[in-house]
Design a protein around this motif. Structure first.
Motif, PDB file in Angstrom:
ATOM      1  N   ARG A 110      -3.060  37.703   7.857  1.00  0.00           N
ATOM      2  CA  ARG A 110      -1.927  36.974   7.290  1.00  0.00           C
ATOM      3  C   ARG A 110      -0.748  37.900   7.019  1.00  0.00           C
ATOM      4  O   ARG A 110       0.414  37.518   7.174  1.00  0.00           O
ATOM      5  CB  ARG A 110      -2.358  36.266   6.020  1.00  0.00           C
TER       6      ARG A 110
ATOM      7  N   ILE B 270       2.059  30.306   6.754  1.00  0.00           N
ATOM      8  CA  ILE B 270       0.884  30.930   6.140  1.00  0.00           C
ATOM      9  C   ILE B 270       0.451  30.084   4.944  1.00  0.00           C
ATOM     10  O   ILE B 270       1.231  29.838   4.020  1.00  0.00           O
ATOM     11  CB  ILE B 270       1.190  32.372   5.698  1.00  0.00           C
TER      12      ILE B 270
ATOM     13  N   SER C 232       4.690  33.944   1.309  1.00  0.00           N
ATOM     14  CA  SER C 232       5.118  33.066   2.398  1.00  0.00           C
ATOM     15  C   SER C 232       6.040  31.964   1.894  1.00  0.00           C
ATOM     16  O   SER C 232       7.081  31.671   2.496  1.00  0.00           O
ATOM     17  CB  SER C 232       3.888  32.463   3.087  1.00  0.00           C
TER      18      SER C 232
ATOM     19  N   ARG D  96       1.133  38.458  10.254  1.00  0.00           N
ATOM     20  CA  ARG D  96       1.972  37.314  10.607  1.00  0.00           C
ATOM     21  C   ARG D  96       3.267  37.296   9.782  1.00  0.00           C
ATOM     22  O   ARG D  96       4.357  37.038  10.301  1.00  0.00           O
ATOM     23  CB  ARG D  96       1.196  36.025  10.391  1.00  0.00           C
TER      24      ARG D  96
END
Length: 625
Positions: free
Chosen positions: A351, A373, A383, A354
């Protein structure tokens, strides 16, 4: 000079070692920083958690077996010591009472007097109440008995003559041979007669009482309440008993054992001469530990023993099972934790990667990026904050142009509101001035009645239009109500009669404004409706203790029960009701809001007779905010 050179060389070597150590630490930190996140978590979990927990768990489990038995012995010994202290404390009360009775001159006179008849004896028994007073005062005492060689006495379950049969009892012989305070368990077979009321079956203090003046000797017996002794042992974790010198069990965790002998407990060792010890022996054929301690009550020549027993196998088997179970749980938890650490580290790093890519896109100027996310942890929060930041940037860019237009529209709207507010203030003042002009004109022309009515109407309207007050004195409400009634009297003439009963003590009590006037208006309007002749309206405002009671009654046409129920439903309903009775509903809702449900309107009516509206409010308490 040589020593200085040697010292300098030693310092140089120490500095080189420090540098080497520092270089090693730097290298280790560099290696850790170069590791991926998931490998860092697994590595530190194994080094810091898994290995130390395994070592500590194995050490504790091996130590636990040996300590379990030691703790059991210490616990049993501490419990026995605690029981010894409690027992000594409980036995002090009977001891002190026996000492008081030993020197009691009234008791001495009672038991040594020769009574010519039963009447004299009964009077003497009734006059002496110390025995019963002690029994009622002290919960440790079950009964008090005194036996003495006086044939004129009669057994009243407290004082009794000494009979030949009684002298044959074992406990009596022991007292005669051993002066002093004796504690012993006296079973039913050793009771002083065959009556059911003479049952003892409990621990008793027995002592000889000597009366030299009368050359007589008696026996004083103070019996202890059995439940008081058993309750001391009720919550003990191990089997615990208390015995006397004869071997009788005088108290036990299991009350069924009381009265039996120590031999029936089947302890594989003689405890007669054991004062205090921890003994490993067999109890009922099982390997056990026996904790023994001796109690010697104050001023007593006899002793009691506290004995606690626990089975060795039950302690060690429990420790073995707990040890094995603990080891299996530790290994299982560590393995599950290792898997969880790996899974969590994988999910977390994935995560983060990303989110890092999405941040790079924003840095390149792409403001249409949306982070997908999920999760509510710190990464998920980052996020959401990322999305909020991108949305805020876009929103701020679009709001820069709109902000000036909104500010201009807001200024225009504020000016219009101010103009409307100023205009709204003109109408009431114009109306009041017009009414005042009409009143002065009527007064100058000599029509005082019309001038007075116009004055009252203006006064009433001014009160109704006043805003900003949450409460008003009752006297102002009464004045406004009187103005309203005068206006209606002028309007209806002989068809309306009214009277007001007002307690002056309630004049300064504050109530919500416009509470009483709508009630009076309801009685006038609906009382005159469909009725010929005169309608009487009675208003009562009285102060009863801590309550102000307001009652408005009329002798109008009244209403049916169905109509009354419908009106009560309307005024008590929480929603806005567009139909009639708006004034009463407003009054009821405000009373409930300020003072609670118990102080709302109470309406009663009978068709053809009239209507009564009533409420009461506290006179001392401030209304609710």
């Amino acid at each position: 000079m040589l020593q200085q050179m040697r010292g300098t060389a030693c310092l140089s070597m120490i500095w080189l070692e420090i540098q080497r150590g520092g270089a090693g630490i730097t290298t280790l930190v560099r290696l850790i920083n170069n590791m991926k996140m998931k490998y860092k978590l697994i590595f530190f979990y194994i080094i810091i958690v898994m290995i130390p927990v395994l070592i500590l768990g194995i050490t504790l489990i091996s130590y636990f077996r040996g300590e379990a038995l030691t703790r059991a012995i210490e616990q049993a010994s501490n419990n026995v010591a605690k029981i010894k202290i409690q027992m000594t404390t409980k036995l002090r009360v009977p001891t002190d009472i026996s000492n008081l009775l030993y020197f009691d001159k009234d008791l001495e006179k009672l038991v040594n007097t020769y009574y010519p008849n039963t009447l004299e004896l009964t009077k003497a028994y009734l006059n002496y109440t110390d025995f019963q007073d002690y029994i009622l005062q002290y919960r440790e005492i079950s009964n008090i008995r005194l036996f003495i060689d006086n044939p004129t006495l009669v057994d009243n379950m407290s004082v009794a003559p000494l009979t030949p049969e009684l002298k044959t009892r074992i406990w009596y012989k022991k007292i005669m041979q051993s002066p002093g305070l004796n504690w012993m368990y006296i079973p039913d077979k050793e009771a002083y007669n065959n009556s059911p009321k003479a049952t003892i079956n409990k621990l008793s203090l027995v002592r000889r009482v000597v009366y030299p003046e009368y050359q007589r000797t008696g026996v004083l017996m103070v019996q202890v309440v059995q439940d008081e002794l058993n309750q001391m042992l009720y919550q003990e974790p191990f089997e615990t008993i208390i015995t006397d010198e004869q071997g009788y069990i005088v108290a036990a965790k299991d009350p069924k054992l009381v009265g039996s002998t120590l031999n029936s407990f089947d302890i594989g060792k003689d405890l007669t001469d054991t004062a205090q010890n921890v003994i490993r022996t067999t109890v009922k054929g099982k390997d056990s530990y026996v904790i023994v301690d001796e109690i010697r009550p104050a001023l007593s020549v006899s002793r009691l023993k506290v004995i606690s027993v626990f089975e060795t196998k039950s302690i060690l088997s429990g420790a073995s099972k707990v040890s094995l179970l603990g080891l299996m749980i530790i290994i299982g938890v560590l393995l599950i934790a290792l898997v969880m650490v790996y899974v969590i580290s994988f999910l977390m790093t994935n995560r983060l990667l990303r989110l890092s890519r999405q941040l790079n896109q924003v840095a390149l100027g792409n403001l249409n990026v949306v982070s997908q996310i999920d999760g509510k942890d710190e990464i998920g929060q980052l996020s959401r904050q990322f999305n909020y930041m991108v949305a805020s940037i876009n929103r701020l860019l679009s709001q820069v142009v709109e902000s000036n237009e909104k500010n201009n529209k807001l200024e225009i709207a504020q000016r219009e509101i101010k103009l409307k507010m100023m205009a709204s203030q003109i109408h009431p003042h114009f109306l009041f001035n017009a009414l005042e002009s009409i009143r002065m004109n009527a007064h100058l022309k000599g029509d005082k009645e019309i001038a007075n009515i116009v004055r009252l109407l203006g006064k009433l309207m001014r009160k109704n239009l006043e805003v900003g007050r949450e409460r008003a004195p009752i006297k102002e409400e009464v004045e406004m109500m009187r103005s309203y009634l005068e206006i209606q009297k002028f309007r209806y003439e002989d068809r309306l009669e009214y009277d007001i009963v007002f307690d002056a003590k309630a004049a300064d009590i504050l109530i919500p404004p416009l509470i009483i006037q709508p009630m009076v208006e309801n009685s006038v309007v609906h009382g005159l409706e469909n009725k010929e002749g005169t309608v009487h309206v009675h208003v009562s405002i009285t102060l009863h203790e801590d309550e102000v009671q307001v009652c408005v009654t009329d002798d109008g046409i009244g209403m049916t029960e169905e109509r009354l129920a419908e009106i009560m439903s309307v005024i008590t309903r929480a929603e806005e009701e567009p139909q009639g009775r708006i004034g009463l509903r407003n009054v009821h809702q405000r009373l409930v809001m300020y003072y609670g449900e118990a102080h709302g309107l109470n309406i009663s009516s009978e068709q053809g007779t009239g209507t009564r509206i009533f409420f009461s409010i506290p006179s001392e308490r401030e209304p609710k905010a």
